[in-house]
Design an enzyme around this catalytic site. Structure first.
Site, PDB file in Angstrom:
ATOM      1  N   ARG A 147      67.546  76.311  25.026  1.00 46.92           N
ATOM      2  CA  ARG A 147      67.248  77.612  25.623  1.00 46.92           C
ATOM      3  C   ARG A 147      66.482  78.436  24.590  1.00 46.92           C
ATOM      4  NH1 ARG A 147      71.614  82.438  26.942  1.00 46.92           N
ATOM      5  NH2 ARG A 147      70.962  83.237  24.940  1.00 46.92           N
ATOM      6  N   TYR A 159      68.692  90.977  24.505  1.00 48.98           N
ATOM      7  CA  TYR A 159      69.701  89.951  24.740  1.00 48.98           C
ATOM      8  C   TYR A 159      69.270  88.607  24.129  1.00 48.98           C
ATOM      9  CZ  TYR A 159      72.106  86.136  26.714  1.00 48.98           C
ATOM     10  OH  TYR A 159      72.807  84.967  26.794  1.00 48.98           O
ATOM     11  N   ASP A 210      67.066  82.490  29.756  1.00 51.90           N
ATOM     12  CA  ASP A 210      68.044  83.354  30.429  1.00 51.90           C
ATOM     13  C   ASP A 210      67.440  84.753  30.610  1.00 51.90           C
ATOM     14  OD1 ASP A 210      70.283  84.628  31.373  1.00 51.90           O
ATOM     15  OD2 ASP A 210      71.622  84.005  29.739  1.00 51.90           O
ATOM     16  N   HIS A 212      69.111  87.058  32.096  1.00 51.48           N
ATOM     17  CA  HIS A 212      70.323  87.881  31.974  1.00 51.48           C
ATOM     18  C   HIS A 212      70.339  89.055  32.968  1.00 51.48           C
ATOM     19  CE1 HIS A 212      73.963  89.148  29.789  1.00 51.48           C
ATOM     20  NE2 HIS A 212      73.980  87.890  29.420  1.00 51.48           N
ATOM     21  N   GLU A 236      67.417  81.289  34.220  1.00 50.77           N
ATOM     22  CA  GLU A 236      68.821  81.650  34.488  1.00 50.77           C
ATOM     23  C   GLU A 236      68.982  83.117  34.861  1.00 50.77           C
ATOM     24  OE1 GLU A 236      71.326  80.560  31.221  1.00 50.77           O
ATOM     25  OE2 GLU A 236      72.778  82.125  31.689  1.00 50.77           O
ATOM     26  N   GLU A 262      77.221  82.789  35.892  1.00 53.46           N
ATOM     27  CA  GLU A 262      78.236  82.838  34.836  1.00 53.46           C
ATOM     28  C   GLU A 262      79.223  83.984  35.062  1.00 53.46           C
ATOM     29  OE1 GLU A 262      75.469  83.172  31.543  1.00 53.46           O
ATOM     30  OE2 GLU A 262      76.072  85.255  31.236  1.00 53.46           O
ATOM     31  N   ARG A 283      76.462  78.194  37.556  1.00 54.36           N
ATOM     32  CA  ARG A 283      77.000  78.385  36.203  1.00 54.36           C
ATOM     33  C   ARG A 283      78.454  78.839  36.176  1.00 54.36           C
ATOM     34  NH1 ARG A 283      74.872  78.226  31.790  1.00 54.36           N
ATOM     35  NH2 ARG A 283      75.283  80.300  30.962  1.00 54.36           N
ATOM     36  N   GLU A 339      76.190  74.185  28.729  1.00 53.99           N
ATOM     37  CA  GLU A 339      75.775  75.054  27.616  1.00 53.99           C
ATOM     38  C   GLU A 339      76.652  74.797  26.389  1.00 53.99           C
ATOM     39  OE1 GLU A 339      76.175  79.226  28.514  1.00 53.99           O
ATOM     40  OE2 GLU A 339      74.943  79.835  26.814  1.00 53.99           O
ATOM     41  N   TRP A 402      72.801  94.858  31.810  1.00 57.47           N
ATOM     42  CA  TRP A 402      72.683  94.227  30.489  1.00 57.47           C
ATOM     43  C   TRP A 402      72.590  92.729  30.662  1.00 57.47           C
ATOM     44  CZ3 TRP A 402      75.984  90.763  27.872  1.00 57.47           C
ATOM     45  CH2 TRP A 402      75.489  90.397  26.599  1.00 57.47           C
TER      46      TRP A 402
END
Ligand code: KDG
Ligand code: MG
Length: 402
Positions: A147, A159, A210, A212, A236, A262, A283, A339, A402
């Site tokens: 990643r 991030y 990602d 995020h 992601e 996630e 995820r 991951e 975030w």
């Protein structure tokens, strides 16, 4: 066999972890992870005050009935605190089952579907050059999937990028730190980052990224389209996923594969995403998704729609979750990738484990149960420290994701 006792351990060997230990009248015990980053004490209280009194005296082999009792029987369903607490119990019970039957947990989930589990590493840098150096370092360590995140020109931090020379760790001690965000600056930067990575490393590496949860669906569609020439393994969390239909917009604009979930804690967070084939990888993982019992059903449902697993494995998921995930990944047919964000030496010492990394793959080991333990004496040397995930504000001060 009967459950005789259960205790919650809260310790901070490098970062905070909540660990449930369930003991039985036959001397066998099992471990479950109950860590919810930045909200650890809420799960600990949910377990100690509301769950543990209800499981004493039960048969630890009844994973299905105990799961239903804690889920349906609570009346208040779902949510990250509840589902993390249920997961801690469920995973600890599977650990007990494996130890009692003298077999690794993967054998209880269908046995080995593969020899090893492909994992992806995190490479990051304050700018593109530093990120490329970190990709090279991880490639040398043997990773086949990486990643890549980098600092964004015009933003002081973002991030996935370590501050200074230390490793990246999302939670920070004290009250929440504030970061700044601009989707415009980010969208301008990321295609250049991946153009440089492919130019330097060729097509051989699997590359992941990602977002995020920061983009609107149409912005994510644009990014996915601009990343298509660089053949990402996945993009992601492109957009916050409360609105599952948002992914229909993204899907309509790009063939870049999409991973999400996630922060999910139930199949109901993803059932539209899955049955409409708007995503490629799920995820949601054991610790926040209700444990092995719920994830096995969710993964089997996802398999019918060509969706594979891509379990979250950041440092806030303890070695207990890592071990459980590796057993699950080894057994489940529609495994995609796992991951891997290595824990600190302090964390590894508190949780001795039999899983191993070798040449880009991980292996759960053949110890009975999960093959992970908790050194309670050592853990006592690392008391809980208040820590939070950061919050994000747009350049004009508006609070954003975030
Ligand atoms: O607790 C939050 C972290 O686990 C998360 O920010 C890490 O997004 C993450 C990832 O993909 O590992
Ligand atoms: Mg993520």
């Amino acid at each position: 066999m009967k459950i005789t006792n259960a205790t919650v351990n809260i310790a901070s060997p490098g970062r905070n972890f909540v660990t449930l230990k369930i003991e039985t009248d036959e001397g066998i015990y099992g471990l479950g992870d109950g860590t919810l980053n930045g909200r650890e004490l809420a799960v600990a209280s949910y377990l100690t005050d509301h769950v543990i009194p209800c499981i004493i005296g039960r048969d630890p082999f009844q994973t299905e009935d105990i799961w239903q009792y804690l889920y349906r029987g609570a009346y208040w369903r779902r949510g990250p605190v509840t589902m993390t607490a249920i997961a801690a119990v469920d995973v600890a019970l599977w650990d007990i089952k494996g130890k009692a039957l003298n077999t690794p947990v993967y054998n209880l989930l269908g046995g080995k579907s593969r020899d090893g589990v492909m994992v992806y590493a995190h490479a990051n840098g304050k700018d593109v050059d530093a990120a490329l150096e970190d990709v090279a370092r991880h490639k040398d360590l043997g990773y086949k999937a990486i990643r890549v995140q980098s600092g964004i020109p015009g933003l002081s931090s973002t991030y996935g990028v370590a501050k200074g020379t230390g490793r990246y760790e999302p939670a920070e001690r004290g009250l929440p730190h504030e970061y700044e965000w601009s989707s415009e600056l980010y969208l301008r930067h990321v295609p250049n980052l991946f153009e440089r990575v492919r130019a330097e490393f060729g097509e051989e590496l699997h590359l992941l990224h990602d977002c995020h949860h920061r983009l609107a669906p149409i912005e994510a569609g644009r990014l996915g389209k601009e990343l298509e020439p660089f053949h990402l393994f996945w993009m992601e969390d492109p957009t916050p996923a409360e609105l599952q239909e948002g992914f229909k917009v993204i899907r309509g604009h790009t063939t870049t594969p999409i991973a999400v979930g996630e922060v999910f804690n139930s199949v109901w967070d993803a059932h539209e995403l899955i049955r409409n084939q708007w995503i490629d990888y799920l995820r949601m993982t054991l610790v926040h998704g209700g444990g092995i019992t719920h994830l096995k059903k969710t993964a089997d449902f996802a398999a019918m729609y060509h969706v594979r697993t891509g379990f979250h494995g950041a440092t806030d998921l303890s070695p207990v979750t890592m071990a459980a995930a590796l057993h699950f990944d080894t057994a489940v047919h529609n495994f995609g990738i796992q991951e891997h964000m290595p824990h600190t030496d302090e964390t590894d010492a508190v949780f001795p484990h039999s899983y191993k990394f070798r040449d880009g793959m991980m292996y759960p080991g053949d110890a009975p149960g999960l093959g992970v333990d908790l050194d309670e004496k050592l853990a006592a040397k690392y008391p809980y420290q208040r820590a939070y995930l950061p919050v994000n504000r747009k350049l004009d001060g508006t609070l954003t994701d975030w």
